[in-house]
Design a protein around this motif. Sequence first.
Motif, PDB file in Angstrom:
ATOM      1  N   ARG A  15      72.998  14.010  54.691  1.00 45.55           N
ATOM      2  CA  ARG A  15      74.285  14.338  54.093  1.00 45.55           C
ATOM      3  C   ARG A  15      74.084  14.571  52.600  1.00 45.55           C
ATOM      4  O   ARG A  15      73.402  13.801  51.926  1.00 45.55           O
ATOM      5  CB  ARG A  15      75.302  13.214  54.314  1.00 45.55           C
ATOM      6  CG  ARG A  15      75.746  13.053  55.755  1.00 45.55           C
ATOM      7  CD  ARG A  15      76.902  12.068  55.879  1.00 45.55           C
ATOM      8  NE  ARG A  15      76.518  10.726  55.442  1.00 45.55           N
ATOM      9  CZ  ARG A  15      75.958   9.813  56.229  1.00 45.55           C
ATOM     10  NH1 ARG A  15      75.707  10.096  57.482  1.00 45.55           N
ATOM     11  NH2 ARG A  15      75.654   8.619  55.761  1.00 45.55           N
ATOM     12  N   GLY A  16      74.654  15.627  52.070  1.00 41.40           N
ATOM     13  CA  GLY A  16      74.492  15.935  50.662  1.00 41.40           C
ATOM     14  C   GLY A  16      73.143  16.539  50.327  1.00 41.40           C
ATOM     15  O   GLY A  16      72.731  16.549  49.157  1.00 41.40           O
ATOM     16  N   SER A  17      72.449  17.071  51.312  1.00 41.48           N
ATOM     17  CA  SER A  17      71.129  17.660  51.112  1.00 41.48           C
ATOM     18  C   SER A  17      71.150  18.755  50.050  1.00 41.48           C
ATOM     19  O   SER A  17      72.024  19.623  50.047  1.00 41.48           O
ATOM     20  CB  SER A  17      70.635  18.255  52.434  1.00 41.48           C
ATOM     21  OG  SER A  17      69.653  19.235  52.238  1.00 41.48           O
ATOM     22  N   TYR A  18      70.166  18.736  49.156  1.00 42.37           N
ATOM     23  CA  TYR A  18      70.044  19.787  48.156  1.00 42.37           C
ATOM     24  C   TYR A  18      69.858  21.153  48.819  1.00 42.37           C
ATOM     25  O   TYR A  18      70.406  22.162  48.368  1.00 42.37           O
ATOM     26  CB  TYR A  18      68.835  19.525  47.254  1.00 42.37           C
ATOM     27  CG  TYR A  18      68.935  18.286  46.411  1.00 42.37           C
ATOM     28  CD1 TYR A  18      70.093  17.984  45.693  1.00 42.37           C
ATOM     29  CD2 TYR A  18      67.865  17.405  46.313  1.00 42.37           C
ATOM     30  CE1 TYR A  18      70.173  16.837  44.910  1.00 42.37           C
ATOM     31  CE2 TYR A  18      67.937  16.261  45.533  1.00 42.37           C
ATOM     32  CZ  TYR A  18      69.097  15.982  44.832  1.00 42.37           C
ATOM     33  OH  TYR A  18      69.169  14.853  44.055  1.00 42.37           O
ATOM     34  N   ASP A 163      76.578  20.061  40.710  1.00 40.82           N
ATOM     35  CA  ASP A 163      77.524  19.036  40.279  1.00 40.82           C
ATOM     36  C   ASP A 163      77.594  17.935  41.335  1.00 40.82           C
ATOM     37  O   ASP A 163      76.853  17.940  42.325  1.00 40.82           O
ATOM     38  CB  ASP A 163      78.901  19.637  39.970  1.00 40.82           C
ATOM     39  CG  ASP A 163      79.611  20.200  41.196  1.00 40.82           C
ATOM     40  OD1 ASP A 163      79.176  19.927  42.341  1.00 40.82           O
ATOM     41  OD2 ASP A 163      80.616  20.914  41.013  1.00 40.82           O
ATOM     42  N   ALA A 164      78.483  16.989  41.134  1.00 43.36           N
ATOM     43  CA  ALA A 164      78.558  15.831  42.032  1.00 43.36           C
ATOM     44  C   ALA A 164      78.956  16.218  43.453  1.00 43.36           C
ATOM     45  O   ALA A 164      78.654  15.501  44.413  1.00 43.36           O
ATOM     46  CB  ALA A 164      79.553  14.811  41.471  1.00 43.36           C
ATOM     47  N   ASP A 165      79.625  17.351  43.613  1.00 46.54           N
ATOM     48  CA  ASP A 165      80.030  17.815  44.933  1.00 46.54           C
ATOM     49  C   ASP A 165      78.984  18.705  45.598  1.00 46.54           C
ATOM     50  O   ASP A 165      79.202  19.189  46.712  1.00 46.54           O
ATOM     51  CB  ASP A 165      81.351  18.586  44.837  1.00 46.54           C
ATOM     52  CG  ASP A 165      82.501  17.691  44.377  1.00 46.54           C
ATOM     53  OD1 ASP A 165      82.518  16.520  44.783  1.00 46.54           O
ATOM     54  OD2 ASP A 165      83.351  18.179  43.610  1.00 46.54           O
ATOM     55  N   GLY A 166      77.869  18.949  44.913  1.00 45.17           N
ATOM     56  CA  GLY A 166      76.835  19.798  45.480  1.00 45.17           C
ATOM     57  C   GLY A 166      77.019  21.271  45.224  1.00 45.17           C
ATOM     58  O   GLY A 166      76.319  22.105  45.807  1.00 45.17           O
TER      59      GLY A 166
END
Length: 198
Positions: A15-18, A163-166
């Motif tokens: 989850r949140g993978s670059y 940013d913090a949301d990807g």
Amino acid sequence: MSELRILAFSGSLRRGSYNTCIVRAAAQGAERAGAAVTLLELAELDLPLFSEDLERESGLPAGALRLKQELAAAQGVLIASPEYNSSLTAALKNALDWASRPATPDEPPVVCYRGKVASLLAASPGALGGLRGLVHLRAILGNLGMHVVPGQRAVPKVHKALDADGTVIDAGLREGLEAQAAELVRVCGLLHGTGVSN
């Protein structure tokens, strides 16, 4: 002429993978170039580790069938691959292996891959951006019968560009990612004779 379709996904389950973030950003370039894009999450496929025993006893898992269908429907594939120990992820290799298997006895080998066009991305907090893993991925896709476009993009220190949301906040990076996806669309249009060729 038929509408050109691009399948886009990353090789990460996190989850949140670059890499998921950058493939989403790149996909916008494909859409702007006139293609219909399907974004896929490998984690949603819930694929077990490939086993011929499992395949023989239960057939292809639902996730493998879905991946095969999405690949078959697309002319191009946009993949962002994390680098694990100088190669691609086990999750991505496992997905590629499952989709290579025939769903029926009369299905031709690797038919969902053959003749499709692939474009490769990678991202990492490190200095090389995941570049080394793309060498292996390129070889695998070529052996499956795909045309892999020469250009690829590896994004180093990617955490500084999000940013913090990807969301990709680096304008130059965003433009480069979108340009690569637009080039994928252009090549697909030339090879498959669709209405998109610019």
